[in-house]
Scaffold this active site. Structure first.
Site, short mmCIF file in Angstrom:
data_model
loop_
_atom_site.label_atom_id
_atom_site.label_comp_id
_atom_site.label_asym_id
_atom_site.label_seq_id
_atom_site.Cartn_x
_atom_site.Cartn_y
_atom_site.Cartn_z
N SER A 1 1.75 -6.80 30.95
CA SER A 1 1.35 -6.61 29.56
C SER A 1 2.09 -5.37 29.07
O SER A 1 1.69 -4.23 29.34
CB SER A 1 -0.17 -6.40 29.49
OG SER A 1 -0.57 -6.08 28.18
N LYS B 1 -5.93 5.61 36.28
CA LYS B 1 -6.25 4.23 36.67
C LYS B 1 -5.11 3.73 37.55
O LYS B 1 -3.93 3.90 37.24
CB LYS B 1 -6.47 3.33 35.46
CG LYS B 1 -5.27 2.99 34.62
CD LYS B 1 -5.63 1.87 33.64
CE LYS B 1 -4.44 1.43 32.81
NZ LYS B 1 -4.72 0.24 31.99
N GLU C 1 -9.05 1.75 25.84
CA GLU C 1 -7.59 1.73 25.76
C GLU C 1 -7.14 0.55 24.91
O GLU C 1 -7.66 -0.56 25.06
CB GLU C 1 -7.04 1.63 27.18
CG GLU C 1 -5.54 1.58 27.30
CD GLU C 1 -5.12 1.29 28.73
OE1 GLU C 1 -4.02 0.74 28.91
OE2 GLU C 1 -5.89 1.60 29.66
N GLU D 1 -4.40 -6.62 40.06
CA GLU D 1 -4.78 -5.22 40.22
C GLU D 1 -5.99 -5.04 41.12
O GLU D 1 -6.55 -3.94 41.21
CB GLU D 1 -5.01 -4.59 38.85
CG GLU D 1 -3.76 -4.64 37.98
CD GLU D 1 -3.92 -3.95 36.64
OE1 GLU D 1 -5.01 -3.39 36.38
OE2 GLU D 1 -2.96 -3.95 35.86
N LYS E 1 2.55 6.25 31.54
CA LYS E 1 3.19 5.35 32.51
C LYS E 1 4.66 5.74 32.61
O LYS E 1 5.44 5.45 31.68
CB LYS E 1 3.08 3.89 32.04
CG LYS E 1 1.68 3.31 32.00
CD LYS E 1 1.73 1.90 31.40
CE LYS E 1 0.39 1.20 31.46
NZ LYS E 1 0.42 -0.11 30.75
N ASP F 1 -1.74 2.94 24.40
CA ASP F 1 -0.78 2.53 25.42
C ASP F 1 0.41 1.85 24.75
O ASP F 1 1.45 2.46 24.56
CB ASP F 1 -1.46 1.59 26.43
CG ASP F 1 -0.49 1.03 27.47
OD1 ASP F 1 0.63 1.57 27.61
OD2 ASP F 1 -0.84 0.05 28.15
N HIS G 1 -1.02 3.32 36.55
CA HIS G 1 -0.16 2.44 37.34
C HIS G 1 0.40 1.34 36.45
O HIS G 1 0.22 1.32 35.24
CB HIS G 1 -0.99 1.82 38.46
CG HIS G 1 -2.07 0.90 37.93
ND1 HIS G 1 -2.61 -0.12 38.67
CD2 HIS G 1 -2.70 0.84 36.72
CE1 HIS G 1 -3.52 -0.76 37.96
NE2 HIS G 1 -3.59 -0.20 36.78
N ASP H 1 -9.94 -1.82 28.76
CA ASP H 1 -8.62 -2.04 28.18
C ASP H 1 -8.55 -3.50 27.77
O ASP H 1 -8.19 -4.37 28.56
CB ASP H 1 -7.50 -1.72 29.17
CG ASP H 1 -6.11 -2.07 28.62
OD1 ASP H 1 -6.01 -2.36 27.40
OD2 ASP H 1 -5.15 -2.09 29.39
N HIS I 1 -3.95 -10.92 32.65
CA HIS I 1 -3.96 -10.57 34.07
C HIS I 1 -4.78 -11.53 34.92
O HIS I 1 -4.94 -11.31 36.12
CB HIS I 1 -4.49 -9.14 34.26
CG HIS I 1 -3.48 -8.09 33.94
ND1 HIS I 1 -3.73 -6.75 34.10
CD2 HIS I 1 -2.22 -8.18 33.47
CE1 HIS I 1 -2.66 -6.05 33.74
NE2 HIS I 1 -1.73 -6.91 33.36
N GLU J 1 -9.11 -5.59 31.04
CA GLU J 1 -9.61 -4.72 32.10
C GLU J 1 -11.01 -4.20 31.77
O GLU J 1 -11.22 -3.62 30.69
CB GLU J 1 -8.68 -3.51 32.30
CG GLU J 1 -7.29 -3.88 32.75
CD GLU J 1 -6.40 -2.66 32.94
OE1 GLU J 1 -6.91 -1.52 32.87
OE2 GLU J 1 -5.18 -2.82 33.14
#
Length: 425
Positions: free
Chosen positions: A41, A388, A285, A204, A337, A312, A365, A241, A154, A163
């Site tokens: 993503s 995270k 997020e 993840e 990131k 993000d 990550h 997120d 994901h 998330e």
């Protein structure tokens, strides 16, 4: 210290896709290695990851061209030189690439070399990496935010949002925070199993069950927190997120899994406001899309005093994009990131800019990760206070936790734990 050796090979990330490992040696024998991660993503303004595009190898995802750039053009430019420090080395590579998004040589190539040099330089100075990055006073251990239920892009399930995370902030130290997080993770697994829901894990390490609503993910996690013996909101809070840029469709938000409805920015803001009223959420997020700057300004004005709103996709760890956000009152925190921007120096510049503006910094990550633990040293070196790196399982995720446990042990009585104060409100 003169650079005497630079090399790279194609290796694998946590998805089994190719990535780069680079290693660099200085004249005193100090050496650093680094592997680069990859996101699924991704924001539109991220630095460019260079893939080969050859369908006969790894479905076009090979990185032999990027590896070749390290062995060839980058090595030719760096071997035999004596950079004055990290900034000079990174600037030299950026100038060599010559593109705004590092698309010619590849941000994945530049970042691998940049981190490898940082490790070698730290070793040459007999410093741990976190002190090389942040100075000898670096001693703040972060709150781990564990991604325990996955959805969105994901996971192949019925959950729209990407998330759902637990935040074990009420702990005396990092080691106890990880213990709390893992206990909740395993309590959630038992709870899902008891209800006949899938306990298979996604990219993840989070669970990816089919649920009847997005809210059910929250309710299951709150039940697991209590089942593990903790109080939601007091001991362990929540972070989300939803990755709403993935939901953006012709100026509206499409719930592409649960009910196919479309809503506008005001409706999304109202949804989050309702969730903040009902659930102990300390961080959100990407509550809105990277394309929805007006909506971002509005949600920050209305809800930024209640919860940490992390940009993000809208910022992509890019100081220029963050400057715009600061000017326009967008978000109150930025996700960090390193592979979004492509060098260690630019990553540190983004963190410094955010802190100078009173923004939080949340180190992250990528979904396609490696066993490299650079971000663990980064979060301690810069004192960002929360990180995270995935869920409570999978070696590429727990490697970061284990590195932080070692750093805390190494610091001994000097180590501090960020706790709930790490979260901007």
């Amino acid at each position: 210290m003169r650079i005497t050796h630079l090399d790279a090979i194609e290796v694998l990330d946590s998805r089994g896709n190719p990535t780069i490992e680079a290693w660099l040696r200085l004249e005193d024998g100090s050496e650093g290695r680094a592997l680069t991660p990859s996101g699924a993503s991704t924001g539109e303004h991220e630095a460019a990851e260079l893939r080969d595009g050859d369908p006969s190898r790894y479905q076009g995802k090979g990185v032999l061209n990027a590896v070749g750039h390290i062995r060839g053009e980058i090595a030719d430019a760096l071997i035999g030189t004596t950079p004055s420090g990290q900034r000079e080395l990174d600037n030299r590579m950026r100038e060599l690439d010559g593109t705004p998004n590092k698309g010619r040589l590849g941000a994945n190539a530049l970042l691998a070399v940049s981190i490898a040099y940082a490790r070698a330089a730290a070793q040459a100075r007999t410093l741990p990496l976190y002190q090389y990055l942040g100075g000898t006073d670096a001693d703040l251990l972060p709150v781990p935010c564990l991604n325990v239920i996955n959805g969105g892009r994901h996971a192949d399930n019925t959950v729209d949002f990407q998330e759902f995370k637990i935040v074990p902030h009420h702990a005396p130290n990092f080691a106890e925070a990880i213990r709390m997080g893992e206990e909740v993770f395993h309590a959630l697994k038992a709870l899902l199993h008891a209800r006949g829901l899938s306990t298979g894990v996604g990219d993840e390490g989070g669970f990816a069950p089919n649920l009847h609503s997005n809210e059910q993910a929250i309710e299951l996690i709150l039940e697991a927190i209590a089942k593990a013996g903790y109080t939601p909101g007091t001991d362990v809070s929540l972070a989300l997120d939803p990755a709403t840029s993935e939901m953006w469709h012709h100026g509206r938000y499409r719930f592409f899994k649960s009910n196919q409805k479309e809503v506008d920015s005001d409706a999304m803001i109202a949804l989050w406001s309702d969730w903040f009223d009902r659930y102990p959420i300390v961080l959100m997020e990407d509550p809105l899309s990277e394309h929805d700057w007006d909506g971002w300004a509005e949600i920050t004005r209305r809800l930024g005093g209640r919860v940490e709103l992390v940009g993000d996709d809208i910022f992509c760890t890019n100081p220029d994009l963050l400057r715009r956000g600061i000017r326009e009152g967008v978000a109150n925190s930025v996700l960090i990131k390193p592979n979004q921007i492509g060098t260690v120096t630019e990553t540190l510049d983004c963190i410094e800019l955010a802190k100078s503006a009173g923004y939080g910094c949340y180190v992250s990550h990528r979904s396609g990760e490696t066993e490299d633990t650079f971000i663990a040293d980064l979060v301690v070196g810069t004192g960002c206070g929360h990180i995270k790196t995935g869920s409570g399982c999978r070696g590429e995720r727990t490697a970061k936790f284990n590195r932080l446990l070692r750093i805390e042990h190494e610091l001994g009585t000097r180590a501090r734990f960020a706790g709930r104060s790490a979260f901007v409100r």
